[in-house]
Design a protein around this motif. Structure first.
Motif: not given
Length: 351
Positions: A150, A251, A253-258
């Motif tokens: 992160t 999405d 950003h959401r996919f990358r975070a997960g």
């Protein structure tokens, strides 16, 4: 590369099923050699006879001393299995990271993820942390890996863009800082035997592997690889760029975070049992793409087989190069991966 050249390269590739069959054969050959080699050398026929007898006793009549079966099943098989699991996990995570950050130089070690996992694992080793019992080490390694990944991602991203230079610099700086933290923990531990154990762990290796160490990383790698296969289409979309992926309904950003959480989980589980092993996740995704193309539905199974075979072979070399001494496997992978990384950087610069 022109369209004509790409088409010619595509036609020159072997059929996908044949590539998987060849990689599977290479994996079996590496595993057989890894089990057969050692202070008590064994024939390949004896290796498979012992393994088959343990799986189905009625199939094979035992003609070997009981001590050989103990050597194979209690010492060498778990070590080879763990090598294969860790190699597959690092290779799959490397391929996923290269897609997630759209950078062919991405690697768990180069991005500081392995160093983050190392801080968590060494802290558990030298500070006697046992909050989660036997799971303290994997949980600490996962937490460190996720925090490092992160941090590197946000350090490298500026103005909504991420360049190769910023990513490599952010990863290198983060890895150096975390390595310094790890060294500080070791130096100030006050217990020489724990400090030595932590130092050997940092260099990577599979000495002393038992069956108890196999289930957790094996489950993490299997589930992680299955999950990444399930999101192959979004990974493919990211290769075309964030804007193109977003226009297709992803999405980003959401996919990358997960996906970062998933990758950190797999890396944490593998690094916790193997130590820091670099460059596996950098080299092998490029080899897999040359063999089967960039589509993750085809490339992820191929790179998993390739990673497993490669690390088993590397561990075999680590055990035999200066036998009876053992070279830390992280040293061997760095000797191979370092020149590959420099070649890759020069190739990108030439383009």
């Amino acid at each position: 590369m022109t369209g004509l050249t790409r088409a010619a390269a595509h036609r020159a590739r072997l059929p996908y099923a044949m590539v998987l069959a060849l990689l599977g054969a290479a994996l079996l050959a590496a595993a057989t050699a890894g089990i057969a080699a050692g202070s008590v050398p064994l024939a390949a026929g004896d290796v498979w006879g012992i393994v088959l007898h343990r799986i189905a006793p009625a199939l094979v009549e035992p003609t070997w001393p009981p001590v050989r079966e103990t050597i194979v099943m209690d010492v060498r098989v778990p070590r080879v299995l763990l090598c294969g699991v860790v190699g597959a996990g690092l290779a799959v995570c490397g391929m996923a990271l290269q897609a997630l950050v759209r950078n062919p130089l991405a690697d768990p070690m180069l991005l500081g993820v392995s160093s983050g996992a190392g801080v968590g694992a060494v802290a558990v080793l030298v500070l006697h942390v046992s909050l989660f019992g036997a799971f303290s080490l994997p949980i600490a390694a996962f937490t460190g890996a996720l925090a490092a990944l992160t941090a590197v991602y946000f350090l490298a991203r500026s103005g909504g863009r991420m360049t190769t230079v910023r990513l490599v610099l952010a990863g290198a700086a983060t890895a150096e800082v975390l390595s310094a933290v790890t060294s500080y923990l070791i130096v100030t531990s006050g217990e020489p035997h724990r400090a030595e154990s932590a130092m050997r762990w940092m260099l990577g290796g599979f000495g002393g592997t038992t069956w108890d160490l196999v289930p957790v990383p094996a489950a993490a790698v299997l589930l992680g690889t299955a999950a990444l296969l399930g999101v192959s289409r979004p990974l493919n979309l990211l290769l075309a760029g964030e804007e193109a992926a977003a226009s297709m309904g992803l999405d980003v950003h959401r996919f990358r975070a997960g996906s970062f959480v998933l990758v950190a989980l797999v890396i944490g589980a593998t690094v916790a049992v193997s130590g820091s092993i670099g460059f596996v996740g950098l080299m092998l995704p490029h080899v897999a793409r040359l063999l089967v193309g960039a589509d993750h539905r085809r490339a992820l199974p191929a790179v998993a087989l390739l990673g497993a075979a490669f690390l088993i072979a590397a561990d075999l070399a680590a055990r035999t190069v200066i036998a009876p001494e053992e070279v830390p496997i992280g040293v061997l992978t760095a000797l191979v991966g370092g020149p590959f990384f420099l070649w890759l950087m020069r190739r990108r610069a030439a383009r």
